[in-house]
Design a protein around this motif. Sequence first.
Motif, PDB file in Angstrom:
ATOM      1  N   ILE A   1      -6.445  -3.415   4.974  1.00  0.00           N
ATOM      2  CA  ILE A   1      -7.114  -2.610   5.999  1.00  0.00           C
ATOM      3  C   ILE A   1      -8.501  -3.183   6.237  1.00  0.00           C
ATOM      4  O   ILE A   1      -9.215  -3.545   5.295  1.00  0.00           O
ATOM      5  CB  ILE A   1      -7.217  -1.135   5.553  1.00  0.00           C
ATOM      6  N   GLU A   2      -8.909  -3.256   7.501  1.00  0.00           N
ATOM      7  CA  GLU A   2     -10.224  -3.795   7.855  1.00  0.00           C
ATOM      8  C   GLU A   2     -10.909  -2.891   8.881  1.00  0.00           C
ATOM      9  O   GLU A   2     -10.296  -2.462   9.843  1.00  0.00           O
ATOM     10  CB  GLU A   2     -10.067  -5.203   8.426  1.00  0.00           C
ATOM     11  N   LYS A   3     -12.181  -2.588   8.641  1.00  0.00           N
ATOM     12  CA  LYS A   3     -12.974  -1.753   9.536  1.00  0.00           C
ATOM     13  C   LYS A   3     -14.340  -2.396   9.758  1.00  0.00           C
ATOM     14  O   LYS A   3     -14.875  -3.063   8.862  1.00  0.00           O
ATOM     15  CB  LYS A   3     -13.168  -0.346   8.956  1.00  0.00           C
ATOM     16  N   SER A   4     -14.914  -2.188  10.951  1.00  0.00           N
ATOM     17  CA  SER A   4     -16.227  -2.773  11.256  1.00  0.00           C
ATOM     18  C   SER A   4     -17.096  -1.767  12.002  1.00  0.00           C
ATOM     19  O   SER A   4     -16.593  -0.864  12.675  1.00  0.00           O
ATOM     20  CB  SER A   4     -16.082  -4.033  12.115  1.00  0.00           C
ATOM     21  N   LYS A   5     -18.412  -1.978  11.884  1.00  0.00           N
ATOM     22  CA  LYS A   5     -19.370  -1.144  12.624  1.00  0.00           C
ATOM     23  C   LYS A   5     -20.679  -1.914  12.773  1.00  0.00           C
ATOM     24  O   LYS A   5     -21.106  -2.613  11.851  1.00  0.00           O
ATOM     25  CB  LYS A   5     -19.631   0.173  11.899  1.00  0.00           C
ATOM     26  N   ILE A   6     -21.311  -1.798  13.941  1.00  0.00           N
ATOM     27  CA  ILE A   6     -22.627  -2.416  14.155  1.00  0.00           C
ATOM     28  C   ILE A   6     -23.697  -1.395  13.770  1.00  0.00           C
ATOM     29  O   ILE A   6     -23.728  -0.282  14.296  1.00  0.00           O
ATOM     30  CB  ILE A   6     -22.806  -2.870  15.614  1.00  0.00           C
ATOM     31  N   ILE A   7     -24.563  -1.792  12.845  1.00  0.00           N
ATOM     32  CA  ILE A   7     -25.637  -0.916  12.372  1.00  0.00           C
ATOM     33  C   ILE A   7     -26.972  -1.488  12.836  1.00  0.00           C
ATOM     34  O   ILE A   7     -27.270  -2.661  12.573  1.00  0.00           O
ATOM     35  CB  ILE A   7     -25.592  -0.789  10.832  1.00  0.00           C
ATOM     36  N   PRO A   8     -27.769  -0.704  13.537  1.00  0.00           N
ATOM     37  CA  PRO A   8     -29.018  -1.214  14.140  1.00  0.00           C
ATOM     38  C   PRO A   8     -30.154  -1.398  13.139  1.00  0.00           C
ATOM     39  O   PRO A   8     -31.178  -0.712  13.192  1.00  0.00           O
ATOM     40  CB  PRO A   8     -29.356  -0.139  15.176  1.00  0.00           C
ATOM     41  N   THR A   9     -29.974  -2.324  12.221  1.00  0.00           N
ATOM     42  CA  THR A   9     -31.034  -2.696  11.282  1.00  0.00           C
ATOM     43  C   THR A   9     -30.775  -4.133  10.836  1.00  0.00           C
ATOM     44  O   THR A   9     -29.726  -4.705  11.153  1.00  0.00           O
ATOM     45  CB  THR A   9     -31.088  -1.728  10.084  1.00  0.00           C
ATOM     46  N   SER A  10     -31.704  -4.711  10.109  1.00  0.00           N
ATOM     47  CA  SER A  10     -31.586  -6.129   9.738  1.00  0.00           C
ATOM     48  C   SER A  10     -30.478  -6.349   8.712  1.00  0.00           C
ATOM     49  O   SER A  10     -30.121  -5.454   7.943  1.00  0.00           O
ATOM     50  CB  SER A  10     -32.916  -6.627   9.168  1.00  0.00           C
ATOM     51  N   LYS A  11     -29.971  -7.566   8.694  1.00  0.00           N
ATOM     52  CA  LYS A  11     -28.899  -7.931   7.768  1.00  0.00           C
ATOM     53  C   LYS A  11     -29.347  -7.776   6.316  1.00  0.00           C
ATOM     54  O   LYS A  11     -28.587  -7.301   5.470  1.00  0.00           O
ATOM     55  CB  LYS A  11     -28.431  -9.367   8.040  1.00  0.00           C
ATOM     56  N   SER A  12     -30.587  -8.146   6.025  1.00  0.00           N
ATOM     57  CA  SER A  12     -31.071  -8.050   4.645  1.00  0.00           C
ATOM     58  C   SER A  12     -31.137  -6.594   4.183  1.00  0.00           C
ATOM     59  O   SER A  12     -30.854  -6.293   3.021  1.00  0.00           O
ATOM     60  CB  SER A  12     -32.447  -8.708   4.515  1.00  0.00           C
ATOM     61  N   ASN A  13     -31.499  -5.686   5.098  1.00  0.00           N
ATOM     62  CA  ASN A  13     -31.546  -4.265   4.740  1.00  0.00           C
ATOM     63  C   ASN A  13     -30.170  -3.752   4.330  1.00  0.00           C
ATOM     64  O   ASN A  13     -30.015  -3.061   3.326  1.00  0.00           O
ATOM     65  CB  ASN A  13     -32.067  -3.427   5.912  1.00  0.00           C
ATOM     66  N   VAL A  14     -29.152  -4.091   5.146  1.00  0.00           N
ATOM     67  CA  VAL A  14     -27.798  -3.608   4.863  1.00  0.00           C
ATOM     68  C   VAL A  14     -27.278  -4.240   3.572  1.00  0.00           C
ATOM     69  O   VAL A  14     -26.723  -3.554   2.712  1.00  0.00           O
ATOM     70  CB  VAL A  14     -26.829  -3.919   6.027  1.00  0.00           C
ATOM     71  N   TYR A  15     -27.442  -5.549   3.462  1.00  0.00           N
ATOM     72  CA  TYR A  15     -26.954  -6.260   2.277  1.00  0.00           C
ATOM     73  C   TYR A  15     -27.569  -5.690   1.000  1.00  0.00           C
ATOM     74  O   TYR A  15     -26.861  -5.385   0.029  1.00  0.00           O
ATOM     75  CB  TYR A  15     -27.275  -7.754   2.394  1.00  0.00           C
ATOM     76  N   ASN A  16     -28.897  -5.548   0.992  1.00  0.00           N
ATOM     77  CA  ASN A  16     -29.583  -5.061  -0.212  1.00  0.00           C
ATOM     78  C   ASN A  16     -29.155  -3.639  -0.570  1.00  0.00           C
ATOM     79  O   ASN A  16     -29.062  -3.288  -1.749  1.00  0.00           O
ATOM     80  CB  ASN A  16     -31.097  -5.117  -0.011  1.00  0.00           C
ATOM     81  N   TYR A  17     -28.887  -2.823   0.436  1.00  0.00           N
ATOM     82  CA  TYR A  17     -28.494  -1.437   0.199  1.00  0.00           C
ATOM     83  C   TYR A  17     -27.099  -1.366  -0.421  1.00  0.00           C
ATOM     84  O   TYR A  17     -26.879  -0.671  -1.413  1.00  0.00           O
ATOM     85  CB  TYR A  17     -28.538  -0.660   1.509  1.00  0.00           C
ATOM     86  N   VAL A  18     -26.158  -2.116   0.146  1.00  0.00           N
ATOM     87  CA  VAL A  18     -24.783  -2.108  -0.367  1.00  0.00           C
ATOM     88  C   VAL A  18     -24.718  -2.797  -1.729  1.00  0.00           C
ATOM     89  O   VAL A  18     -23.896  -2.438  -2.582  1.00  0.00           O
ATOM     90  CB  VAL A  18     -23.818  -2.786   0.631  1.00  0.00           C
ATOM     91  N   ASN A  19     -25.605  -3.744  -1.961  1.00  0.00           N
ATOM     92  CA  ASN A  19     -25.598  -4.522  -3.206  1.00  0.00           C
ATOM     93  C   ASN A  19     -26.073  -3.705  -4.408  1.00  0.00           C
ATOM     94  O   ASN A  19     -25.893  -4.123  -5.546  1.00  0.00           O
ATOM     95  CB  ASN A  19     -26.482  -5.766  -3.036  1.00  0.00           C
ATOM     96  N   ASP A  20     -26.681  -2.549  -4.163  1.00  0.00           N
ATOM     97  CA  ASP A  20     -27.228  -1.717  -5.227  1.00  0.00           C
ATOM     98  C   ASP A  20     -26.247  -0.593  -5.580  1.00  0.00           C
ATOM     99  O   ASP A  20     -26.001   0.310  -4.775  1.00  0.00           O
ATOM    100  CB  ASP A  20     -28.565  -1.118  -4.785  1.00  0.00           C
ATOM    101  N   ALA A  21     -25.684  -0.638  -6.781  1.00  0.00           N
ATOM    102  CA  ALA A  21     -24.681   0.354  -7.194  1.00  0.00           C
ATOM    103  C   ALA A  21     -25.211   1.780  -7.149  1.00  0.00           C
ATOM    104  O   ALA A  21     -24.450   2.731  -6.956  1.00  0.00           O
ATOM    105  CB  ALA A  21     -24.184   0.036  -8.605  1.00  0.00           C
ATOM    106  N   GLU A  22     -26.519   1.948  -7.302  1.00  0.00           N
ATOM    107  CA  GLU A  22     -27.090   3.292  -7.278  1.00  0.00           C
ATOM    108  C   GLU A  22     -26.974   3.940  -5.899  1.00  0.00           C
ATOM    109  O   GLU A  22     -27.167   5.146  -5.766  1.00  0.00           O
ATOM    110  CB  GLU A  22     -28.549   3.245  -7.731  1.00  0.00           C
TER     111      GLU A  22
END
Length: 363
Positions: A31-52
């Motif tokens: 299954i694959e899903k996508s969404k455009i989020i209006p913020t920088s790539k580094s913001n999204v990456y860093n947020y998802v990368n943090d288990a907390e």
Amino acid sequence: MKILKYIFLLLLLSFVSFSVFIATQKGNFSIEKSKIIPTSKSNVYNYVNDAENWQDFMDLLSEDTSLKGQFSKNTLGKGAQFSWEGSKGAGTIQTFSLKENDSIYQKMDWDDSKFKITWVFKDTLGGTKVTVKTVGEMSFSYKISTALHGGAQKIIGDLFDKSLVNLDRSLVYEINTYKIKVNGLVQKLGTPYLYQSFTSKISKVVKNSKIVFPKIIAFCKQNKIELNGKPFIIYNTYNEKSGLTNISLCIPIKKAIITSDGSDILADELETFQAIKTTLYGDYSHTKEALKKSKSYINQKVITPGSSFSHIEVFTLSKKEINHPSKWKTDFYFPVKSKNIEVPKQEPETEELPINEVNPEAI
């Protein structure tokens, strides 16, 4: 009685037929899903990368009010793990690989079903395209659950759709809602502290602090050392050009102590000093802007920086106290050379004293 027997046999045949139907269904899915989020790539990456943060946006975890979970010691990057038990079952999710600022690869066990999850982040018009893909194999019990509720494509697809919506909400509001205030000249009160020092990439400071701070706090508990305030970082050097900094990760304590020879945790005492204070209200990702505004203020006021270290960061209000990044508070102190100010004999409870009688413009 015959009618009851027929009904029983009918129910038994129905159950057997349903079981055979479930057993013969494909247990594998993609299954694959996508969404455009209006913020920088580094913001999204860093947020998802943090288990907390996983419990904040992953729908499987965020919707279960009875959920009880446990994090691994490392909550950032490779090896970060979260295990849980709740009304929707028990499971574990772990990051096993990643490509910096590009993609994150995870594996999840959920009630004997196994999933592999891939997050991909791409710059696009309007922000960042976040794509989450999962492939997995369902257990027999999960086959039954999905069969009764519309199939794997619907059940798991809905989970990831909602997770992306939650991620959007968290990032657009929580991460992007912030305020920076340059408070001006203050007198930062000193304190004894325990610390570890080393050279780090500036981009890795947060990750390193999440490893070292708990280690020092555990040392304090083990040796019955009383804490005295919020964790802080002393940036001994800070080189934006090379991207490197020498830092001391510090935990303030009530009384000065001497640690034993060979200990990797050391003790020292921060002396009271005069500083330009800046407060960041919001997510830590806006630190660079807070530092820029502080330096601009110092230059405009023609204030001479101190020479002992670059600056100090105090985590006054962080994720440990409140789960909403928009409400976090980080205080920055830049040492400066100034007129001597008499320190009151009885110090107030606040960590610094405003120097009202000094005009920074005259320094």
